[in-house]
Design an enzyme around this catalytic site. Sequence first.
Site, PDB file in Angstrom:
ATOM      1  NE  ARG A  55      23.609 108.608  29.819  1.00 42.98           N
ATOM      2  CZ  ARG A  55      24.297 108.623  30.774  1.00 42.98           C
ATOM      3  NH1 ARG A  55      23.894 108.830  32.013  1.00 42.98           N
ATOM      4  NH2 ARG A  55      25.649 108.463  30.320  1.00 42.98           N
ATOM      5  CD  GLU A  66      21.558 112.078  30.760  1.00 46.67           C
ATOM      6  OE1 GLU A  66      22.020 111.747  29.699  1.00 46.67           O
ATOM      7  OE2 GLU A  66      22.084 111.340  31.657  1.00 46.67           O
ATOM      8  NE  ARG A 122      26.463 105.261  38.434  1.00 44.22           N
ATOM      9  CZ  ARG A 122      26.644 106.288  37.329  1.00 44.22           C
ATOM     10  NH1 ARG A 122      27.774 106.685  37.199  1.00 44.22           N
ATOM     11  NH2 ARG A 122      25.659 106.628  36.348  1.00 44.22           N
ATOM     12  CD  GLN A 150      31.158 113.140  39.721  1.00 44.65           C
ATOM     13  OE1 GLN A 150      31.382 111.862  40.117  1.00 44.65           O
ATOM     14  NE2 GLN A 150      30.164 113.720  40.109  1.00 44.65           N
ATOM     15  N   GLY A 236      33.615 113.148  29.290  1.00 47.85           N
ATOM     16  CA  GLY A 236      32.911 113.382  28.203  1.00 47.85           C
ATOM     17  C   GLY A 236      31.808 112.293  28.374  1.00 47.85           C
ATOM     18  CG  ASP A 237      28.864 112.754  31.161  1.00 49.04           C
ATOM     19  OD1 ASP A 237      28.913 113.813  30.274  1.00 49.04           O
ATOM     20  OD2 ASP A 237      28.483 112.529  32.172  1.00 49.04           O
ATOM     21  CE  LYS A 241      30.399 117.231  30.091  1.00 49.49           C
ATOM     22  NZ  LYS A 241      29.795 116.251  31.220  1.00 49.49           N
ATOM     23  CB  VAL A 303      29.090 107.331  29.085  1.00 50.17           C
ATOM     24  CG1 VAL A 303      30.187 107.896  28.199  1.00 50.17           C
ATOM     25  CG2 VAL A 303      28.491 106.196  29.046  1.00 50.17           C
TER      26      VAL A 303
END
Lengths: 349, 349
Positions: A55, A66, A122, A150, A236-237, A241, A303
């Site tokens: 990305r 992003e 998703r 989430q 962690g993405d 992080k 991620v």
Amino acid sequence: MTKLNPSKLAMVPFVSVDNMMRLIHFVGLETMLTEIADYIEEDFKRWELFDKTPRVASHSSEGVIELMPTSDGEVYGFKYVNGHPKNTKEGLQTVTAFGLLANVGNGYPVLLSEMTILTALRTAATSAMVAKHLAPKGAKTLAMIGNGAQSEFQALAMKAIVGVEKLRLFDIDSAATAKAMKNLEGQGLELVACKTPEEAIEGAQIITTCTADKQYATILTDNMVGAGVHINAIGGDCPGKTELHADILKRSDVFVEYPPQTRVEGEIQQMPEDFAVTEMWQVINGTAKGRTSDRQITLFDGVGFAVEDFSALRYVRDRLKNTMFYQDLDMLADPDDPRDLFGMVQRAG
Amino acid sequence: MTKLNPSKLAMVPFVSVDNMMRLIHFVGLETMLTEIADYIEEDFKRWELFDKTPRVASHSSEGVIELMPTSDGEVYGFKYVNGHPKNTKEGLQTVTAFGLLANVGNGYPVLLSEMTILTALRTAATSAMVAKHLAPKGAKTLAMIGNGAQSEFQALAMKAIVGVEKLRLFDIDSAATAKAMKNLEGQGLELVACKTPEEAIEGAQIITTCTADKQYATILTDNMVGAGVHINAIGGDCPGKTELHADILKRSDVFVEYPPQTRVEGEIQQMPEDFAVTEMWQVINGTAKGRTSDRQITLFDGVGFAVEDFSALRYVRDRLKNTMFYQDLDMLADPDDPRDLFGMVQRAG
């Protein structure tokens, strides 16, 4: 022949937040999660077809914005998404998103959609689709560490797709846990609110870490994780992080979406460049092994990749047919004579 | 306090094609071109502030779809744009586009706009702003080679910003020339339709090439170009698409927007990697020289850069204030409690 103005070609179907929620209630949330997971699995099977690129990120001190583009050669898609951990304190979403599909053949957009909600769907569908392949057989208990926006989607996807029956919740903010407990009441899951992460992972075959701080964090340490579990590490993405102690990665078999992106953004950013990982699409294709023993720790270092957004948008486009859950946006200039953009502007006067 | 649903934060102002045309007629086309040129010039002056990256392109056999992001640290912007030369034959636009501005601080979008029309305006405004700095003093005659969708905007921007009075038009398709002649009637320009490119450039101090074939073309050959002109070469804007013979580049002083992008997409893709160019922002800043003699050939190898789209979107956002030329789109999920996305979805049921 004079076209109607704006003509049909000028119109792009747009799914607002309100219409996305209508679509979810029309289809049913668990059905929708399962169907999106099927679309994602289909696209992982034809992974090699996709035009893949890490990305394109614009970082600031406060967060990141992003763009995530991809294409299967016939359809092009991209998502706009931000990540601003401090937003929550200001009453804003950490993550907001929207996405688009376009026709590769002529470049015209064919769908614009909200993706704040769709991204949660998703992400949950991807986690559960992966867990279906990697979790120990008969996994019934999910530990959910991080009970933010989430978490409920994650829990219901694991229920619908993997067959999870029990949910053990922990968050450093007990109000978040209380919110998730309340939301998930009556959804067919046995719920346990836990006071520590150690308590949460007791007896769990699947451990999901989904926290949002933009810092190197250690949500799980090595001594907390026993043999034979599947870890779904999705918080962690981005660079800087992470959620897991590096020692856990060393003991686990690590599965990823797209290595060039995961090595920068995932848990494995803590590891050397040549740290061994397995690409998830190969497991789904049968060209790489998934879980090979009951004692093994499988770890999905998720991620979020553009192909998953593409699958979700493709699903929404298909599901919209014969519904009213969209509005037409006059987004494309479409003059009678394509070379006469000026004339079109002039005549509008 | 319960927010209205959808709340104001969920809403993104959207400028449709129809509203963009209303805005143009409200402001006046030449005024709008001049004002956009001022915004672009302002942003070129603070060029070093911008987060710059070559556009992210997805190429296919039929065309290209691109994302063009940039940020000044406070505002983030990007444009989606396609380029499909064969579209015209199918009654479609070669180029369609839309764009977005967002708040860097929290990642929330603040404007979504059509940019098919706005791109034509910003391209014309950029060309004219550059010509104002580089063209010979007192330039009154513009040769316009390529009379497609961009041509009238180019002509009127050169009139409004540079003071051009005469326009000499040529296109390999005489119907395109006839269309441009008709559109520009009564706009205060003396118009001459020409049968050859040689005829078109007779007596012109500024030569604009704006053709759309995705192939190495030679719209201008070296012997056609005399001393003391300014060439505004804007049609060569992707790999494999050029308009000028390389010998012209050798005789000219070449000015560009962003060298890493222009070396791939512009006329100078024909030249060695170290071919000398001047960055236009330095001319505007006074840190590099523009035109230094009457005999010099200045050549703007314009490919279109993200900062120009950013400037145009910034202009539209400012100009929209106190107008009705937009609609609010329910594009962002904005639950009462930002961590309670699920509850928001659930309550919509």
